[in-house]
Design an enzyme around this catalytic site. Structure first.
Site: not given
Ligand code: NAD
Length: 274
Positions: A156, A169
């Site tokens: 990401s 995350y």
């Protein structure tokens, strides 16, 4: 639930014909897009992920028929290392050694760190980071022995930069980039590459859910979350598409990707250029 469908007759030669790709978290969103793009180039596919069983079977059958490839499915829960081991053995049994491994499955939870539930931290680290260790550990020795392999970790932009309220995350995705570099170095002379794709925002069920969570955390409306928070970081002011991520995975899996290893490829409309 583990089911395979035989390949339809008459497949032409495509760049990834004869290759097997296992794509984790491919019942939805980016993973499904990547599986579809690899299947279009001729790769046999092992799907994985959760969802309505009938919808998953329809997806499996559609991919097999439209792209004329073998498609199997494992419903392994990637937070469980023994389920991952079973999935890897099943993939090998039904489609042969895995040539292309795409670690894509991911979950998200958004909350200030003082209120972040410990169980959510553990689950995010297990699915977003540790599962990639377990799948890579299972396939890398054989890939190196066979002299070809492509490991693609869907990380990401949050593997490169942080945002508030996403501690687990961001930590997991930074960890994925560290794992990617280590695997690339260990495999460097073997014909196996390992890279991370770092998407900015892509409109998928994961992001839809996040919009609701961010709206709660910030106390603002959902459309404001899109314009003022999500796309505020993305200079091109649009979501990246699933097809764009699929096209990059196909490139990395093909001959053009042979010298690209240990790197992170941002697909983020300029976000991490800031
Ligand atoms: P999604 O929610 O649409 O899909 C996630 C997939 O993972 C689904 O198939 C789901 O069933 C599967 N999954 C979740 N938990 C699992 C578990 N325990 N075991 C097995 N499968 C499990 O999400 P998405 O947006 O397509 O995200 C895919 C990947 O891309 C994730 O790693 C995510 O972090 C990353 N990513 C997404 C975006 C975005 O904007 N959508 C941006 C950057 C990175």
């Amino acid at each position: 639930m583990q089911i395979t469908l035989p390949q339809a007759a008459g497949a032409g030669v495509r760049p990834l014909s004869g290759k097997t790709a296992l794509v984790t978290g491919s019942t939805s969103g980016i993973g499904l897009g990547v599986a579809e793009a690899l299947a279009e180039q001729g790769a046999g596919i092992v799907l994985n992920g959760f969802g309505d069983p009938q919808t998953i079977m329809r997806t499996r059958d559609r991919l097999a028929m439209e792209h004329n490839v073998e498609v199997a499915y494992s419903g392994a829960d990637l937070s469980d290392p023994s389920a991952i081991a079973e999935m890897m053995a099943y993939a090998r049994d039904v489609l042969g050694p895995v040539d292309i491994l795409v670690n894509n499955a991911g979950i998200q939870y958004v909350a200030p760190i003082g209120e972040f539930p410990t169980a959510k931290w553990d689950a995010i680290l297990a699915v977003n980071l540790s599962s990639a260790f377990h799948t890579i550990r299972a396939v890398l020795p054989e890939m190196m022995q066979r002299g070809y392999g492509r490991i693609i970790n869907v990380a990401s932009a949050h593997g490169l930069v942080a945002s508030p309220f996403k501690s687990a995350y961001v930590a997991a995705k930074h960890g994925v980039l560290g794992l990617t570099k280590t695997v690339a170095l260990e495999a460097a002379t073997s014909g196996v590459t390992c890279n991370a794709i770092c998407p900015g925002y892509v409109f998928t069920p994961l992001v839809e859910k996040q919009i609701e969570e961010q709206a709660r955390a910030h106390g603002i409306a959902a459309d404001k979350v899109v314009t003022d928070i999500l796309l505020a970081s993305q200079p091109n002011k649009r979501f990246a598409t699933i097809e764009e991520i699929g096209a990059l995975a196909v490139f990395l899996a093909g001959p053009g990707g042979a010298s690209i290893t240990g790197t992170s490829l941002a697909v983020d409309g300029g976000w991490t250029a800031h």
